[in-house]
Design a protein around this motif. Structure first.
Motif, PDB file in Angstrom:
ATOM      1  N   ALA A  88      -6.389  96.841  40.306  1.00  0.00           N
ATOM      2  CA  ALA A  88      -6.593  98.086  39.574  1.00  0.00           C
ATOM      3  C   ALA A  88      -6.538  97.840  38.073  1.00  0.00           C
ATOM      4  CB  ALA A  88      -5.537  99.110  39.984  1.00  0.00           C
ATOM      5  N   ALA A  89      -5.630  96.969  37.646  1.00  0.00           N
ATOM      6  CA  ALA A  89      -5.522  96.648  36.227  1.00  0.00           C
ATOM      7  C   ALA A  89      -6.778  95.954  35.726  1.00  0.00           C
ATOM      8  CB  ALA A  89      -4.300  95.766  35.981  1.00  0.00           C
ATOM      9  N   ARG A  90      -7.310  95.030  36.522  1.00  0.00           N
ATOM     10  CA  ARG A  90      -8.517  94.314  36.114  1.00  0.00           C
ATOM     11  C   ARG A  90      -9.687  95.271  35.942  1.00  0.00           C
ATOM     12  NH1 ARG A  90      -8.746  91.037  40.034  1.00  0.00           N
ATOM     13  NH2 ARG A  90      -7.508  89.376  39.105  1.00  0.00           N
ATOM     14  N   GLU A  91      -9.786  96.274  36.804  1.00  0.00           N
ATOM     15  CA  GLU A  91     -10.862  97.254  36.697  1.00  0.00           C
ATOM     16  C   GLU A  91     -10.776  98.033  35.385  1.00  0.00           C
ATOM     17  OE1 GLU A  91     -10.545  99.689  40.125  1.00  0.00           O
ATOM     18  OE2 GLU A  91     -11.268  98.144  41.518  1.00  0.00           O
ATOM     19  N   ARG A  92      -9.595  98.077  34.787  1.00  0.00           N
ATOM     20  CA  ARG A  92      -9.389  98.807  33.529  1.00  0.00           C
ATOM     21  C   ARG A  92      -9.266  97.881  32.339  1.00  0.00           C
ATOM     22  NH1 ARG A  92      -8.538 101.284  37.714  1.00  0.00           N
ATOM     23  NH2 ARG A  92      -8.739 103.549  37.874  1.00  0.00           N
ATOM     24  N   GLY A  93      -9.763  96.667  32.515  1.00  0.00           N
ATOM     25  CA  GLY A  93      -9.835  95.741  31.396  1.00  0.00           C
ATOM     26  C   GLY A  93      -8.593  94.923  31.148  1.00  0.00           C
ATOM     27  N   MET A  94      -7.605  94.982  32.048  1.00  0.00           N
ATOM     28  CA  MET A  94      -6.404  94.184  31.864  1.00  0.00           C
ATOM     29  C   MET A  94      -6.530  92.851  32.594  1.00  0.00           C
ATOM     30  SD  MET A  94      -3.137  96.763  31.952  1.00  0.00           S
ATOM     31  CE  MET A  94      -3.619  97.778  33.340  1.00  0.00           C
ATOM     32  N   GLU A  95      -5.910  91.845  32.030  1.00  0.00           N
ATOM     33  CA  GLU A  95      -5.921  90.516  32.622  1.00  0.00           C
ATOM     34  C   GLU A  95      -4.508  89.968  32.666  1.00  0.00           C
ATOM     35  OE1 GLU A  95      -8.436  88.245  30.125  1.00  0.00           O
ATOM     36  OE2 GLU A  95     -10.313  89.135  30.855  1.00  0.00           O
ATOM     37  N   ALA A  96      -4.259  89.096  33.636  1.00  0.00           N
ATOM     38  CA  ALA A  96      -2.969  88.416  33.719  1.00  0.00           C
ATOM     39  C   ALA A  96      -2.981  87.261  32.731  1.00  0.00           C
ATOM     40  CB  ALA A  96      -2.717  87.917  35.135  1.00  0.00           C
ATOM     41  N   GLY A  97      -2.072  87.296  31.773  1.00  0.00           N
ATOM     42  CA  GLY A  97      -2.015  86.252  30.771  1.00  0.00           C
ATOM     43  C   GLY A  97      -0.887  85.279  31.053  1.00  0.00           C
ATOM     44  N   ARG A  98       0.146  85.327  30.242  1.00  0.00           N
ATOM     45  CA  ARG A  98       1.296  84.441  30.411  1.00  0.00           C
ATOM     46  C   ARG A  98       1.924  84.653  31.782  1.00  0.00           C
ATOM     47  NH1 ARG A  98       6.739  84.322  30.091  1.00  0.00           N
ATOM     48  NH2 ARG A  98       7.777  82.713  28.846  1.00  0.00           N
ATOM     49  N   PRO A 153       1.603  76.327  44.610  1.00  0.00           N
ATOM     50  CA  PRO A 153       0.417  75.513  44.303  1.00  0.00           C
ATOM     51  C   PRO A 153      -0.895  76.124  44.770  1.00  0.00           C
ATOM     52  CG  PRO A 153       1.608  74.572  46.154  1.00  0.00           C
ATOM     53  CD  PRO A 153       2.466  75.682  45.613  1.00  0.00           C
ATOM     54  N   ASP A 154      -0.849  77.023  45.767  1.00  0.00           N
ATOM     55  CA  ASP A 154      -2.077  77.584  46.333  1.00  0.00           C
ATOM     56  C   ASP A 154      -2.613  78.781  45.574  1.00  0.00           C
ATOM     57  OD1 ASP A 154      -1.952  75.688  48.289  1.00  0.00           O
ATOM     58  OD2 ASP A 154      -1.269  77.046  49.888  1.00  0.00           O
ATOM     59  N   PHE A 155      -1.743  79.514  44.897  1.00  0.00           N
ATOM     60  CA  PHE A 155      -2.129  80.812  44.354  1.00  0.00           C
ATOM     61  C   PHE A 155      -2.631  80.708  42.925  1.00  0.00           C
ATOM     62  CE2 PHE A 155      -0.660  84.880  42.265  1.00  0.00           C
ATOM     63  CZ  PHE A 155      -1.697  85.660  42.775  1.00  0.00           C
ATOM     64  N   GLU A 156      -3.785  81.323  42.658  1.00  0.00           N
ATOM     65  CA  GLU A 156      -4.320  81.441  41.303  1.00  0.00           C
ATOM     66  C   GLU A 156      -3.740  82.705  40.687  1.00  0.00           C
ATOM     67  OE1 GLU A 156      -5.619  81.615  37.843  1.00  0.00           O
ATOM     68  OE2 GLU A 156      -6.166  79.797  38.968  1.00  0.00           O
ATOM     69  N   VAL A 157      -2.901  82.543  39.655  1.00  0.00           N
ATOM     70  CA  VAL A 157      -2.090  83.662  39.168  1.00  0.00           C
ATOM     71  C   VAL A 157      -2.911  84.787  38.551  1.00  0.00           C
ATOM     72  CG1 VAL A 157      -0.014  82.297  38.841  1.00  0.00           C
ATOM     73  CG2 VAL A 157      -1.674  82.486  36.974  1.00  0.00           C
ATOM     74  N   SER A 158      -4.154  84.515  38.154  1.00  0.00           N
ATOM     75  CA  SER A 158      -4.967  85.587  37.588  1.00  0.00           C
ATOM     76  C   SER A 158      -5.621  86.439  38.671  1.00  0.00           C
ATOM     77  CB  SER A 158      -6.051  85.015  36.672  1.00  0.00           C
ATOM     78  OG  SER A 158      -6.935  84.198  37.414  1.00  0.00           O
TER      79      SER A 158
END
Length: 236
Positions: A88-98, A153-158
């Motif tokens: 939902a955040a990505r749809e509103r222009g937010m991204e996972a950073g640090r 190791p498997d998960f892409e945090v973004s």
């Protein structure tokens, strides 16, 4: 109405009206005058200016960026649902950073929330969400480590943690959510690049699968000056 019953207009409310007039001639990210400059211009105390600015901050008209105050854009509207906050955040222009992973052991408080025994291993994922380069939310998810082997190791945090759950055959049955307000502590304020007076929404979620087994305990901290939450409800 008797004169004594009329609402009293406070000095900072008069100042706020004049500050709103200033905002009409400014656009998003324009710098806003400093407290000392405004106090001198309006011939009022700095405390009166602070009260007026605090209200504009809560309304999302201005925002603080480290030592500066700038004109804010519209608040980001986030729907409340059982779905992934990340998607939902990505749809509103937010991204996972640090981000950061932490291996922990459950104390009594955490063991109760994750349905574990004291001393059991816990995996914590912490992510900072940004929009247009501005840090806006801090998400901390704690997971029973035994249920998620090789997650780190498997998960892409973004990407979406909930999509990763689904890939592992873990399906949501229900969530228990609470929303509170709070001020950030010193570490949270530093991570979000705000001062300790910035109001925050605190969303706490315990998620369970279709068998009633706990999936996660999540605490999400969002800037109250930049976020608003919506929910659509229907009658039974």
């Amino acid at each position: 109405m008797d004169l004594s019953e009329r609402p009293r207009v406070l000095k900072h409310q008069v100042v706020r009206s004049r500050l709103e007039e200033l905002l009409e001639d400014l656009v998003e990210v324009d710098p806003f005058p400093a407290e000392c400059e405004l106090a001198e211009s309006f011939s009022v105390s700095r405390e009166t200016i602070r009260q007026a600015l605090r209200e504009l901050l809560l309304d999302g008209r201005i925002e603080r960026r480290r030592r500066m105050t700038v004109v804010a854009g519209p608040k980001i509207l986030q729907p409340l649902s059982i779905d992934s906050y990340t998607e939902a955040a990505r749809e509103r222009g937010m991204e996972a950073g640090r981000f950061g992973w932490t291996h922990m052991t459950a104390d009594a408080w955490l063991a109760e929330r994750l349905a574990l025994s004291v001393g059991d291993p816990v995996l914590q994922l912490e992510r900072v969400f940004t929009t247009a380069g501005v840090r806006i939310g801090l998400d901390t998810t704690r997971l029973p480590a035994h249920r998620y082997p090789d997650l780190e190791p498997d998960f892409e945090v973004s990407s979406s943690l909930y999509a990763e759950f689904a890939r592992r055959g873990i399906n949501f049955g229900r969530t228990e959510d609470t929303i509170e307000t709070a001020l950030p502590d010193a570490r949270e304020a530093a991570l979000l690049h705000v001062d300790a007076r910035t109001p925050m929404f605190v969303l706490k979620r315990q998620s369970y699968d279709e068998h009633g087994v706990l999936i996660e305990f999540r605490r999400s901290l969002y800037r109250g000056d930049r976020m608003a939450f919506t929910q659509t409800m229907y009658p039974d």
